[in-house]
Design a protein around this motif. Sequence first.
Motif, PDB file in Angstrom:
ATOM      1  N   ALA A  18      49.260  18.590  24.718  1.00  0.00           N
ATOM      2  CA  ALA A  18      49.539  17.197  24.351  1.00  0.00           C
ATOM      3  C   ALA A  18      49.461  16.264  25.559  1.00  0.00           C
ATOM      4  O   ALA A  18      49.565  15.050  25.409  1.00  0.00           O
ATOM      5  N   GLY A  19      49.314  16.828  26.783  1.00  0.00           N
ATOM      6  CA  GLY A  19      49.134  15.996  27.966  1.00  0.00           C
ATOM      7  C   GLY A  19      50.252  16.046  28.983  1.00  0.00           C
ATOM      8  O   GLY A  19      50.191  15.338  29.989  1.00  0.00           O
ATOM      9  N   ASP A  20      51.261  16.860  28.811  1.00  0.00           N
ATOM     10  CA  ASP A  20      52.382  16.955  29.747  1.00  0.00           C
ATOM     11  C   ASP A  20      51.974  17.843  30.937  1.00  0.00           C
ATOM     12  O   ASP A  20      51.896  19.060  30.816  1.00  0.00           O
ATOM     13  N   GLU A  21      51.737  17.211  32.085  1.00  0.00           N
ATOM     14  CA  GLU A  21      51.266  17.935  33.270  1.00  0.00           C
ATOM     15  C   GLU A  21      52.338  18.852  33.851  1.00  0.00           C
ATOM     16  O   GLU A  21      52.030  19.936  34.350  1.00  0.00           O
ATOM     17  N   ARG A  22      53.591  18.440  33.809  1.00  0.00           N
ATOM     18  CA  ARG A  22      54.679  19.289  34.313  1.00  0.00           C
ATOM     19  C   ARG A  22      54.799  20.563  33.471  1.00  0.00           C
ATOM     20  O   ARG A  22      54.999  21.644  34.005  1.00  0.00           O
ATOM     21  N   ALA A  23      54.686  20.398  32.181  1.00  0.00           N
ATOM     22  CA  ALA A  23      54.760  21.562  31.291  1.00  0.00           C
ATOM     23  C   ALA A  23      53.593  22.511  31.582  1.00  0.00           C
ATOM     24  O   ALA A  23      53.763  23.735  31.593  1.00  0.00           O
ATOM     25  N   TYR A  24      52.435  21.931  31.861  1.00  0.00           N
ATOM     26  CA  TYR A  24      51.261  22.759  32.152  1.00  0.00           C
ATOM     27  C   TYR A  24      51.450  23.521  33.463  1.00  0.00           C
ATOM     28  O   TYR A  24      51.146  24.713  33.535  1.00  0.00           O
ATOM     29  N   ALA A  25      51.983  22.866  34.470  1.00  0.00           N
ATOM     30  CA  ALA A  25      52.233  23.533  35.751  1.00  0.00           C
ATOM     31  C   ALA A  25      53.247  24.660  35.572  1.00  0.00           C
ATOM     32  O   ALA A  25      53.063  25.763  36.111  1.00  0.00           O
ATOM     33  N   ALA A  26      54.301  24.416  34.814  1.00  0.00           N
ATOM     34  CA  ALA A  26      55.311  25.449  34.562  1.00  0.00           C
ATOM     35  C   ALA A  26      54.709  26.602  33.765  1.00  0.00           C
ATOM     36  O   ALA A  26      54.984  27.777  34.042  1.00  0.00           O
ATOM     37  N   PHE A  27      53.873  26.274  32.786  1.00  0.00           N
ATOM     38  CA  PHE A  27      53.215  27.306  31.989  1.00  0.00           C
ATOM     39  C   PHE A  27      52.339  28.189  32.873  1.00  0.00           C
ATOM     40  O   PHE A  27      52.425  29.415  32.827  1.00  0.00           O
ATOM     41  N   LEU A  28      51.491  27.564  33.697  1.00  0.00           N
ATOM     42  CA  LEU A  28      50.583  28.331  34.551  1.00  0.00           C
ATOM     43  C   LEU A  28      51.344  29.179  35.568  1.00  0.00           C
ATOM     44  O   LEU A  28      50.954  30.324  35.846  1.00  0.00           O
ATOM     45  N   GLU A  29      52.422  28.654  36.106  1.00  0.00           N
ATOM     46  CA  GLU A  29      53.229  29.405  37.072  1.00  0.00           C
ATOM     47  C   GLU A  29      53.828  30.659  36.416  1.00  0.00           C
ATOM     48  O   GLU A  29      53.768  31.752  36.974  1.00  0.00           O
ATOM     49  N   ASP A  49      40.348  43.194  43.050  1.00  0.00           N
ATOM     50  CA  ASP A  49      41.634  42.728  43.548  1.00  0.00           C
ATOM     51  C   ASP A  49      42.407  42.077  42.401  1.00  0.00           C
ATOM     52  O   ASP A  49      41.850  41.302  41.613  1.00  0.00           O
ATOM     53  N   ALA A  50      43.677  42.377  42.294  1.00  0.00           N
ATOM     54  CA  ALA A  50      44.513  41.843  41.212  1.00  0.00           C
ATOM     55  C   ALA A  50      44.557  40.321  41.253  1.00  0.00           C
ATOM     56  O   ALA A  50      44.576  39.669  40.206  1.00  0.00           O
ATOM     57  N   GLU A  51      44.579  39.746  42.430  1.00  0.00           N
ATOM     58  CA  GLU A  51      44.663  38.284  42.536  1.00  0.00           C
ATOM     59  C   GLU A  51      43.400  37.619  41.990  1.00  0.00           C
ATOM     60  O   GLU A  51      43.466  36.527  41.418  1.00  0.00           O
ATOM     61  N   ASP A  52      42.246  38.286  42.130  1.00  0.00           N
ATOM     62  CA  ASP A  52      41.018  37.754  41.527  1.00  0.00           C
ATOM     63  C   ASP A  52      41.144  37.698  40.006  1.00  0.00           C
ATOM     64  O   ASP A  52      40.702  36.738  39.370  1.00  0.00           O
ATOM     65  N   ILE A  53      41.747  38.738  39.443  1.00  0.00           N
ATOM     66  CA  ILE A  53      41.949  38.781  37.992  1.00  0.00           C
ATOM     67  C   ILE A  53      42.863  37.635  37.561  1.00  0.00           C
ATOM     68  O   ILE A  53      42.604  36.964  36.561  1.00  0.00           O
ATOM     69  N   LEU A  58      43.529  32.519  34.821  1.00  0.00           N
ATOM     70  CA  LEU A  58      44.053  31.146  34.773  1.00  0.00           C
ATOM     71  C   LEU A  58      42.935  30.135  34.531  1.00  0.00           C
ATOM     72  O   LEU A  58      43.117  29.164  33.785  1.00  0.00           O
ATOM     73  N   LEU A  59      41.782  30.374  35.140  1.00  0.00           N
ATOM     74  CA  LEU A  59      40.647  29.475  34.919  1.00  0.00           C
ATOM     75  C   LEU A  59      40.193  29.535  33.461  1.00  0.00           C
ATOM     76  O   LEU A  59      39.944  28.500  32.831  1.00  0.00           O
ATOM     77  N   ALA A  60      40.115  30.751  32.918  1.00  0.00           N
ATOM     78  CA  ALA A  60      39.709  30.894  31.516  1.00  0.00           C
ATOM     79  C   ALA A  60      40.728  30.247  30.584  1.00  0.00           C
ATOM     80  O   ALA A  60      40.350  29.599  29.599  1.00  0.00           O
ATOM     81  N   PRO A  76      50.055  37.473  23.673  1.00  0.00           N
ATOM     82  CA  PRO A  76      48.911  38.322  23.324  1.00  0.00           C
ATOM     83  C   PRO A  76      47.576  37.648  23.635  1.00  0.00           C
ATOM     84  O   PRO A  76      46.628  38.302  24.081  1.00  0.00           O
ATOM     85  N   TRP A  77      47.514  36.353  23.431  1.00  0.00           N
ATOM     86  CA  TRP A  77      46.299  35.592  23.744  1.00  0.00           C
ATOM     87  C   TRP A  77      46.035  35.632  25.244  1.00  0.00           C
ATOM     88  O   TRP A  77      44.916  35.883  25.682  1.00  0.00           O
ATOM     89  N   VAL A  78      47.074  35.417  26.050  1.00  0.00           N
ATOM     90  CA  VAL A  78      46.943  35.425  27.514  1.00  0.00           C
ATOM     91  C   VAL A  78      46.511  36.811  27.995  1.00  0.00           C
ATOM     92  O   VAL A  78      45.584  36.946  28.801  1.00  0.00           O
ATOM     93  N   PHE A  79      47.178  37.857  27.511  1.00  0.00           N
ATOM     94  CA  PHE A  79      46.863  39.201  27.981  1.00  0.00           C
ATOM     95  C   PHE A  79      45.498  39.688  27.491  1.00  0.00           C
ATOM     96  O   PHE A  79      44.853  40.493  28.150  1.00  0.00           O
ATOM     97  N   ALA A  80      45.039  39.184  26.365  1.00  0.00           N
ATOM     98  CA  ALA A  80      43.680  39.516  25.921  1.00  0.00           C
ATOM     99  C   ALA A  80      42.668  38.929  26.899  1.00  0.00           C
ATOM    100  O   ALA A  80      41.702  39.602  27.284  1.00  0.00           O
ATOM    101  N   ILE A  81      42.900  37.708  27.308  1.00  0.00           N
ATOM    102  CA  ILE A  81      42.005  37.082  28.298  1.00  0.00           C
ATOM    103  C   ILE A  81      42.049  37.879  29.597  1.00  0.00           C
ATOM    104  O   ILE A  81      41.008  38.181  30.187  1.00  0.00           O
ATOM    105  N   ALA A  82      43.243  38.231  30.051  1.00  0.00           N
ATOM    106  CA  ALA A  82      43.381  38.998  31.297  1.00  0.00           C
ATOM    107  C   ALA A  82      42.679  40.344  31.190  1.00  0.00           C
ATOM    108  O   ALA A  82      42.008  40.788  32.129  1.00  0.00           O
ATOM    109  N   ARG A  83      42.814  40.991  30.048  1.00  0.00           N
ATOM    110  CA  ARG A  83      42.172  42.297  29.846  1.00  0.00           C
ATOM    111  C   ARG A  83      40.655  42.166  29.931  1.00  0.00           C
ATOM    112  O   ARG A  83      39.979  42.966  30.571  1.00  0.00           O
TER     113      ARG A  83
END
Length: 178
Positions: A18-29, A49-53, A58-60, A76-83
């Motif tokens: 919805a556009g909340d940048e703080r929420a997005y930063a907290a989500f990504l962290e 390397d795990a950090e590359d993953i 996060l980019l995806a 599950p959506w996040v971990f599917a992307i990570a997998r």
Amino acid sequence: MRSAGEEELADLLRASIAGDERAYAAFLENVAARVRAFARRRMALGGADAEDIVQETLLAIHLKRHTWRQDAPVLPWVFAIARFKMIDAFRRSGRAKEVDIEAFSETLAEPETESASRRDIGRAIEALTPAQKAVVSSISVEGCSIADTARALDMSEGAVRVAFHRGLAAIAARFGKP
């Protein structure tokens, strides 16, 4: 039922969409920490390397966050992307990972054992027509070639092939195998 962490992450992602940048930063962290732990456990097997993953995940997520169904759980959506990112990294490394079979041997299927006894096979052959029985016995039991069987039974090689095929099909049908 979703956990409190799951619900919190879903709320953060909804707010960020919805556009909340703080929420997005907290989500990504929060997601980065979870994906980092996930990747480190699996990268112990070797590969990238795990950090590359974490960064690729996060980019995806950033590029595809609009594809998340807001009524669905987010982890599950996040971990599917990570997998998928981890699989891509393993493929890029170009190495096959060797794993000791003892590590997962209990999950392998047992080899199938033949259930047909000689008596069952004998009964199946006896149930064939006389021509099929002669052909199947000659080729399968005695080990003769199609040409030798054709000469011995005074048949053409084509007729021997047809009788052999039909005989085997009848035996397979008797044992329940198409």
